[in-house]
Design an enzyme around this catalytic site. Sequence first.
Site, mmCIF file in Angstrom:
data_model
loop_
_atom_site.group_PDB
_atom_site.id
_atom_site.type_symbol
_atom_site.label_atom_id
_atom_site.label_comp_id
_atom_site.label_asym_id
_atom_site.label_seq_id
_atom_site.Cartn_x
_atom_site.Cartn_y
_atom_site.Cartn_z
ATOM 1 N N SER A 155 0.750 -1.057 -0.074
ATOM 2 C CA SER A 155 0.143 0.112 -0.004
ATOM 3 C C SER A 155 0.985 1.280 0.074
ATOM 4 C CB SER A 155 -1.182 -0.153 1.127
ATOM 5 O OG SER A 155 -1.944 0.721 0.983
ATOM 6 N N HIS A 187 -7.376 -5.912 0.621
ATOM 7 C CA HIS A 187 -6.180 -5.131 0.446
ATOM 8 C C HIS A 187 -5.337 -5.783 1.275
ATOM 9 C CE1 HIS A 187 -3.914 -1.618 -0.207
ATOM 10 N NE2 HIS A 187 -4.082 -1.055 0.822
ATOM 11 N N ASP A 191 -1.748 14.108 13.552
ATOM 12 C CA ASP A 191 -1.977 15.256 13.285
ATOM 13 C C ASP A 191 -1.332 15.526 11.706
ATOM 14 O OD1 ASP A 191 -3.538 15.837 15.436
ATOM 15 O OD2 ASP A 191 -1.876 17.015 16.298
#
Length: 256
Positions: free
Chosen positions: A86, A236, A177
């Site tokens: 990925s 996946h 964040d």
Amino acid sequence: MEVLHSKILGEGSPLLILHGFLGMSDNWKTLGAKYAENGFQVHLIDQRNHGKSFHSDLFNYDVLAEDLKNYMDHKGISSANLLGHSMGGKTVMQFAVSYPEKVEKLMVADIGPKFYPPHHQAILNALQRLDFNSISSRTEADEHLSEHLKDWGIRQFLLKNLYWVNKGTLGFRFNLDVLKDRMEEIGENIQTTDSYNGATLFLRGSKSEYILPNDYPEIKKHFPNAKIETIDNAGHWLHAENPKMFFSKSLEFLNQ
């Protein structure tokens, strides 16, 4: 220069493994041990803003590829076999087109070189809702996450990143964040003119939509010597859903 954190298993030809978005090197320890048993020195690597590696506001595939180069230089590795899943697959693709002389063989797990629209928003929002001032256990964190994420498997994958920041206070190892702020970077395609001519294997999950047959021409454009193989009964997370077939196909490619 900050160097990525890793766990190294075995002796032999270097095999560097890179996890996906919100993952960590530990996701690969079972398969990593199997590669090590078969004659490879396996490097399970945490990418920046993940696992035990450093946090940084900079986050794109050029810097992730440069991190990998710095890691290899630091470890004295002139060239290596690479495997990325990925997001990690995008990193090793970018690395291969940028530093082809440093790649022995390239393996990409369930991701293509194309652009993918942002699709992790629900997960990131759920993670941001967790208040670690009031959550004091993994079980409580799971209960709170389950209000927004119904898939038990995805929650367990995410909760692997929990650790004790200090006594009594939990937190995530990934830099939430920055990852939320840079989410668009995760889907970025590699540049249209980039190509790598070495031996390459793309492994796709039969139940996944990340690599579809109409993506094959673009894969071949960037990686003309690529083989594309399908892992049966897997989505996946193909290396976790059908590890036996994933290991068999990848080891056969490495040993060719």
